[in-house]
Motif scaffolding. Structure first.
Motif, mmCIF file in Angstrom:
data_model
loop_
_atom_site.group_PDB
_atom_site.id
_atom_site.type_symbol
_atom_site.label_atom_id
_atom_site.label_comp_id
_atom_site.label_asym_id
_atom_site.label_seq_id
_atom_site.Cartn_x
_atom_site.Cartn_y
_atom_site.Cartn_z
ATOM 1 N N GLU A 1 30.467 -9.321 -16.376
ATOM 2 C CA GLU A 1 30.739 -8.916 -15.000
ATOM 3 C C GLU A 1 32.227 -8.978 -14.688
ATOM 4 O OE1 GLU A 1 28.268 -10.909 -12.177
ATOM 5 O OE2 GLU A 1 26.405 -10.160 -13.055
ATOM 6 N N LYS B 1 27.878 -4.945 -16.806
ATOM 7 C CA LYS B 1 26.646 -5.402 -16.145
ATOM 8 C C LYS B 1 25.772 -6.124 -17.153
ATOM 9 C CE LYS B 1 22.943 -3.815 -13.074
ATOM 10 N NZ LYS B 1 22.333 -2.672 -12.359
ATOM 11 N N LYS C 1 28.522 -0.758 -17.562
ATOM 12 C CA LYS C 1 27.618 -0.704 -16.412
ATOM 13 C C LYS C 1 26.707 0.521 -16.462
ATOM 14 C CE LYS C 1 27.653 -1.158 -11.386
ATOM 15 N NZ LYS C 1 28.486 -1.273 -10.164
#
Length: 336
Positions: A289, A294, A321
């Protein structure tokens, strides 16, 4: 230039990013750095020192321990115990946590969770291995003995996390919640130097890392995602490239630098996945992150999961992500 900044200098210069630490975190990271240098030295001379091979016993996970697993665990415990920054430690190699009750630890505010030697099954064939660490503030009152509640904290409570990768060069990568930075060890000088400042996942990735030998055991959503990444689509840059070493640190490090996704989903042979939430998934999720990526279990954000036990396993997806969200969509659409 940035590459001439040592890890020690960088930690001191950035203490302001850690407002409630009065030098303890800096000292703790320095202890981890020191232990990593010792483990690195032992790994590099493992064959000569006759510490390659299996130790002939299993850890709490039921996995056969390598001799270097035991050595790395002992090095990190002894190094951290000899300093006063933490009041307890939990390791993937031990059934229960260790409470440090000596006087020098009674006012310590931090606990450490560690995978001392990730990817140790690769040691005897000379494939990259690593150490993963995670640091939390204790929840119990200082002066008291630490308890299980101090260790069973969700990943979003982490104050620092990182890994050491012992490969063609030894690199320490860490975050305190203000970005991700990497430091390469110079054995001639004996210091880590800033080599990878402010690491970010590339916007686009084309690498997927998964043990495809377990394909038949994966949920339908994961199977369909794997088939999707293998299809030809010039606009998307597919098919993607498959890269998997069996060492989480090595696969994660490559994917973060080059752009990719790592998957260890649940399956019929591993109903909850294989990776440990506290020792592997949470620290890697924090780094992910902070590097703009992600991390999830396919349905939920890893950092929000409430651990129920020290050695809990969860499915794990992390990386770019966009790539992770695409995999999540396949999983959600194919839930039974």
């Amino acid at each position: 230039m940035d590459r001439h900044i040592t890890l020690g200098e960088f930690i001191i210069e950035n203490q302001k990013d850690f407002p409630y630490a009065k030098g303890e975190l800096s000292a703790l990271l320095s202890s981890i750095r020191l232990a990593g240098k010792v483990v690195n030295q032992q790994i590099n001379k493992a064959g000569l020192a006759e510490i390659l091979g299996k130790a002939g016993k299993e850890n709490v996970q039921g996995e056969t321990q390598a001799k270097l697993d035991i050595m790395a665990n002992e090095v990190f415990i002894s190094t951290l115990r000899n300093r006063g920054e933490i009041c307890g430690l939990a390791s993937e190699e031990m059934e229960d946590f260790l409470a440090f009750d000596e006087d020098m630890h009674k006012d310590a505010k931090y606990i450490v969770l560690i995978d001392p030697l990730d990817g140790s099954s690769n040691i005897d064939v000379d494939i990259t291995v690593g150490t993963i660490f995670s640091i939390y503030r204790r929840k119990s009152e200082t002066g008291n003995t630490v308890n299980m509640e101090d260790f069973l904290q969700p990943g979003e409570n982490q104050v620092a996390a990182g890994y050491l990768i012992y490969g063609t060069s030894t690199i320490l990568v860490y975050t305190t919640g203000n970005g991700v930075n990497g430091f390469t060890f110079d054995p001639g000088i004996g210091s880590f130097f800033l080599s990878h400042p402010d690491i970010k996942f590339p916007e686009k990735g084309n690498i997927y890392s998964v043990n495809e030998g377990n394909y038949v055991h994966f949920p339908d959503g994961v199977k369909k995602y794997i088939k999707w990444v293998q299809q030809i689509d010039e606009e998307d840059g597919r098919p993607f490239t498959s890269r998997y070493t069996g060492s989480l640190v090595a696969d994660f490090h490559r994917n973060m630098l080059l752009g990719g996704i790592y998957l260890y989903p649940q399956g019929t042979t591993a109903p909850n996945g294989k990776l440990r939430l506290l020792y592997e998934c949470n620290p890697m999720a924090f780094l992910t992150e902070q590097a703009g990526g992600k991390a999830s279990d396919g349905l939920r954000r890893i950092m929000e999961l409430q651990p129920k036990e020290l050695h809990e396993r969860v499915p794990f997806l992390c990386g770019n992500k966009e790539m992770v969200e695409k995999a999540e969509n396949f999983i959600k659409e194919n839930q039974s």
